[in-house]
Scaffold this motif. Structure first.
Motif: not given
Lengths: 75, 930
Positions: B832-851
């Protein structure tokens, strides 16, 4: 127990989306049938249409409060 | 060497194949069920036709003209005599049949309804619903139509609808009457394109009638290679076997149909064809017996190849086997740095690193190539196994050709040289549960046959040396090496993101050693001091203390030499007695550690200072001085500790648990008294005078009371035994300093083991109304219900031994159950969590760029870079700015739970007027926890 839910006006929504540099579809969702949305509807005595954005302010273990946003969807 | 991108994949779409497409992509139509002729050559238009590709050397593919390994293989096709249903689509077909009209094929919904559903679908899409949500929605649409169809007539042609049921796995019935696949296909054909959209089908990509097969694709032979056994016999792949069955029945069906055979026979054959095609796709379809091999083994057909842990996805795509890796047993080496790993020469000669030849390294590499693949000589020197020329040809370097190959070396060649000291490799131990399970180490080639690692890295890998094996991967590109060096090196993982403290730290003997070095500040003479200090690398010996003409060094001074020069900290040691009121600097147990300007002023260094999982000093150095300094400190402190422990010598044995006869008697008395108390409890339970506890039954009350009494007895026995086990005792030193074991372990060895429990209750099961036949039925006394009076040292009686095994077994079962369950949970979580990424703006997003999370962890703080979860260590900053005195006052104010700034300020002012007062010291402990 239930964190504060508040409906955002269109202006506020735009501001939030602009700040986060995202479009509506990238927001997390909340169903219209969610108890919190139902209560909010009654409290505000108005309909909460699909596509509106709700701000939730909840207590957080790490920071004192955390602000999150949800997009209202049908269901 | 690196080839450019010849084709880039823009997008992938999965749809079903149309019969036209199947025929178009087919290289040849397969008509005979035979594979090879008597000479062993593939039969034309058979299942092994060379149009489908080649698997034997020497043959040429008739489609592309390439040979084995060059020809990718080509599809063929089988024309089915009668259509059959594709098992993978039965649910979809059922949905479509139920939702559409039997005569006109339109969706049984009014135009407005359809418009409504389509517009809903569009808004969902625009609001970012994913494929799963959309599929759910189209299912709802279909369900609505199906319900309407049963109640009303078709709004388009007015025909009444019948109920369609699915007889698993592939038979459809309409009001009990069977629908042939042909009829099903005709109905599906009638559905207009526009009515498919609300049902979630894109008519441009897939027509529903394609879900009923009229042609079957035959996979290339490369997908189903036959193997030749030693006896010369051919053994065909399971898929080929299945295709043979399909072809045979297909042939018979066609012949019978064309010859005008009775309807019954044709239908039987048709059903048989359906069975074979179904099992060809999925041999585990419920409701039909699986097709079996002659030996009785169920065949592995298409679905079985893909599904599950051994399937293509999990076993071959998510988990690939790799080159440039090694695996062997691990063993310890305290003289390696935590960043290093010892690699046996044998492995180092197999593992290679590609090096590009440039004008600067040409000579060096030429020498290396000259050494060949097996350089002789006492000292390890890297040789070369292969060189790769500019045109990409690989040349194997042998002892014979080494000289000539070396001469021919040119700029632009690549040399695959042996592993050597300083190479960066990844080191891993399964199960890889967190990121510290795979870290980058620097190679040190050594004799022997095991991987060597520093003891401090045991905790993150959860490794010990009872036969554990570990894996090693050699990085092959500069990018990978750079990334590993910066992100994955062991020193970068000293602080764990799990709890924000050090997970890499001193263990076992390190703790004991440093405890002996600092506890009560012992003195060491010159020889001892030099011995200790010699274990470390560079180290400046502090000035000796001269007393009565003899010079000596103190343990605390020696420890101070490895601290950073401006290091400050204060905290409580592991040996802290947890007194009611902490005396702090005045601690009589030497348990309050205070370090100022890199000098250990007081206190004992132990688990709480440098241990893995708790070490405050380590934690602070890693945070304030960085990973490099922390590694240096850890390497030094462990060597210092080993030196210290070796000066005195350290050993523990069963006699460490010796206690005087008098103490034994006391323990015995205590336990016997408790037995008596329990007997009395039982008696009062029997005659009904026992006071029932609220919310508990009488029996439960007795159990609780008895457990309480027996627990107290065990504690008391431990206390009595503990009185005779002082800090001069090696076992106690280990327990108190946090090196290994606990006082409970010791009291169980010296005093009394205590009550054994299963599921938190006294033992009760076994025989009828008793635990063992040695006791009276219904005996509720202490010893009949699993109390072990003896200690591990005195030895258990047979009944006690049995009870102890019962308690022990529960522990074993628990761990077994826990590991399997948490393993599964871990898998689900990671998926469930493998594609989550911490972005430059401090948000955590998935590969679809959803927050997923608006602010990482809601506070945006990385636990490995925070001080106990706070962004800064306020107390430390205050100490720096205000000086020691005021900071103390502040923290004391904090102690009193005064949060208002004004009050603190007032306190500060008051305090500074009445100068020094030492009442009510604060509990401040360097931002530590407890």
């Amino acid at each position: 127990m239930v964190p504060v839910h508040e409906l955002l006006s269109d202006d506020e929504t735009d501001k939030v989306l602009k700040r986060l540099k995202i479009t509506r579809d990238q927001l997390p969702k909340i169903k219209e049938s969610d108890a919190a949305i139902k209560t909010l509807k009654i409290a505000m005595n108005m309909d909460i249409p699909e596509k509106s954005v709700v701000r939730i302010i909840r207590d957080s273990q790490t920071s004192e409060t955390a602000e999150v946003y949800r997009l209202v969807i049908r269901g | 060497m690196m080839s450019g991108v010849s084709k880039r994949i823009g997008s992938i779409r999965f749809t079903c194949l149309s019969p036209d497409e199947i025929r178009k992509m087919s290289a040849i139509k397969i008509i005979t069920a035979d594979t090879y002729n008597d000479d062993g050559f593939p039969i034309d238009q058979g299942l092994m036709d060379t149009h489908l590709g080649v698997i034997e050397p020497g043959l040429m593919c008739k489609t592309c003209g390439h040979k084995v390994d060059e020809c990718p293989g080509h599809f063929g096709n089988i024309d089915l005599a009668m259509p059959v249903i594709h098992v993978g689509y039965v649910k979809e077909i059922k949905k479509l049949l139920q939702a559409t009209c039997k005569s006109c094929g339109r969706l049984v919904l009014t135009e407005e309804d359809v418009r409504e559903y389509v517009s809903r679908q569009e808004t969902m899409e625009s609001l970012g619903s994913d494929a799963i949500e959309l599929r759910e929605f189209s299912k709802e649409t279909a369900k609505a139509a199906a319900e309407k169809a049963l109640k009303e007539v078709c709004p388009h042609c007015g025909v009444e609808q019948q109920k369609i049921t699915l007889d698993k796995p592939t038979t459809f019935r309409e009001d009990g009457h069977k629908l042939t696949p042909k009829e099903v296909r005709e109905r599906l054909e009638r559905i207009p394109d526009n009515d498919l959209i609300p049902l979630g089908i894109d008519p441009a990509a897939c027509r529903p009638e394609w879900m009923v097969l009229t042609a079957l694709p035959v996979p290339p032979v490369t997908v189903r290679p036959s193997i030749t056994l030693e006896s010369g016999d051919r053994s065909e792949d399971d898929l080929t076997h299945k295709l043979v069955d399909v072809l045979r029945i297909n042939q018979r069906l066609r012949e019978n149909r064309d010859a005008g055979a009775p309807q019954l026979i044709v239908e039987d054959l048709w059903e048989l064809l359906q069975y074979h095609v179904t099992t060809y796709y999925d041999n585990q379809t419920s409701g039909i017996p699986p097709a079996r091999h002659r030996s009785g083994r169920p065949l592995k057909t298409l679905v079985q190849r893909l599904k599950g842990k051994e399937g293509r996805f999990r076993s071959n795509l998510s988990g690939k086997r790799v080159n440039f890796s090694a695996r062997t047993v691990v063993s310890p080496d305290p003289w390696l740095s935590i960043n290093q790993v010892g690699v046996p020469t044998f492995a180092a000669r197999e593992l290679t690193v590609p090096v590009m030849v440039t004008k600067d390294n040409l000579e060096v590499l030429r020498n290396m190539v000259k050494r060949g693949p097996e350089p002789a000589g006492e000292v390890y020197a890297p040789g070369v196994n292969y060189i790769i020329r500019v045109d990409g040809r690989r040349i194997r370097v042998t002892d014979k050709n080494a000289e000539t190959v070396a001469e021919g070396l040119e700029i632009g060649y690549k040399v695959e040289r042996h592993l050597m000291d300083g190479d960066v490799v990844l080191f891993n131990r399964q199960p890889s549960l967190h990121r510290m399970s795979m870290m980058a180490h620097v190679v040190k080639v050594m004799p022997g046959k095991t991987f060597r690692l520093n003891l401090c890295v045991c905790p993150p890998y959860n490794a010990d040396f009872d036969g554990d094996e570990m894996n090693l991967h050699v990085l092959q590109s500069e990018e990978a090496r750079a990334e590993a060096h910066i992100l994955m090196k062991v020193q970068e993982h000293i602080l764990s993101p799990r709890f924000g403290g050090p997970i890499i730290g001193a263990i076992h003997d390190h703790i004991t050693g440093v405890f002996q070095l600092t506890y009560r500040n012992p003195h060491f003479d010159k020889a001892q001091t030099l011995f200790i200090v010699s274990k470390m690398g560079e180290n400046k010996l502090p000035e000796p203390i001269v007393e009565n003409g003899r010079e000596y060094w103190t343990g605390k001074d020696l420890f101070s030499t490895i601290l950073p020069k401006d290091f400050n900290a204060q905290f409580k040691s592991h040996i802290c007695q947890k007194c009611q009121k902490c005396e702090k600097e005045g601690c009589q147990y030497d348990a309050y550690v205070k370090i100022r300007d890199g000098k250990l002023l007081m206190g004992t260094i132990d688990d709480n200072a440098i241990g893995s999982g708790a070490g405050k000093i380590l934690d602070k150095i890693a945070r304030d001085y960085g990973a490099d300094r922390a590694r240096e400190f850890l390497d030094d402190v462990t060597r210092l500790a080993i030196g210290a422990i070796m000066v005195r010598g350290f050993s523990t044995g069963i006699d460490d648990e010796d206690i005087p006869e008098e103490a034994k008697r006391q323990i015995d008395d205590k336990i016997n008294n408790t037995f008596h108390d329990v007997d009395q409890l039982v008696a009062s339970f029997r005659d009904g005078t026992l006071d029932q506890m609220p919310g508990r039954s009488l029996e439960e009350t007795l159990e609780v009371e008895a457990m309480k009494k027996l627990g107290e007895a065990r504690d008391e026995a431990g206390r009595i035994a503990g009185k005779h086990l002082g800090l001069e005792n090696a076992a106690v030193q280990m327990a108190k300093s946090g090196a290994r074991g606990s006082m409970l372990n010791l009291s169980q060895m010296a005093g009394c083991i205590g009550q054994q429990a299963v599921r938190g209750e006294r033992l009760s099961r076994g025989y009828w109304n008793r635990t063992l036949p040695h006791f009276q039925k219904g005996d509720l006394g202490a010893q009949a219900k699993g109390f072990v009076k003896n200690s591990y040292k005195s030895g258990l009686t047979p009944t006690e031994f049995f009870f102890h095994s019962m308690g022990g077994r529960e522990g074993l079962v628990d761990t077994a159950v826990r590991t399997s369950r948490s393993g599964y949970m871990q898998r689900r979580l990671i998926n469930a969590l493998e594609d989550l990424k911490l972005k430059q703006d401090g948000t955590v997003r998935n590969t679809a760029d959803s927050i997923i999370q608006f602010h990482y962890g809601e506070d945006g703080i990385d636990p490995t870079r925070s001080v106990q979860g706070e962004a800064i260590d306020l107390d430390d900053v205050l100490r720096d700015v205000l000086g020691e005195h005021y900071a103390d006052l502040l923290s004391r104010a904090d102690d009193r739970k005064i949060s208002l700034y004004a009050t603190v300020e007032k306190d500060l002012m008051e305090a500074s007027t009445d100068d020094d007062d030492d009442q009510d010291e604060s509990d401040y402990d360097g931002g530590g926890d407890e």
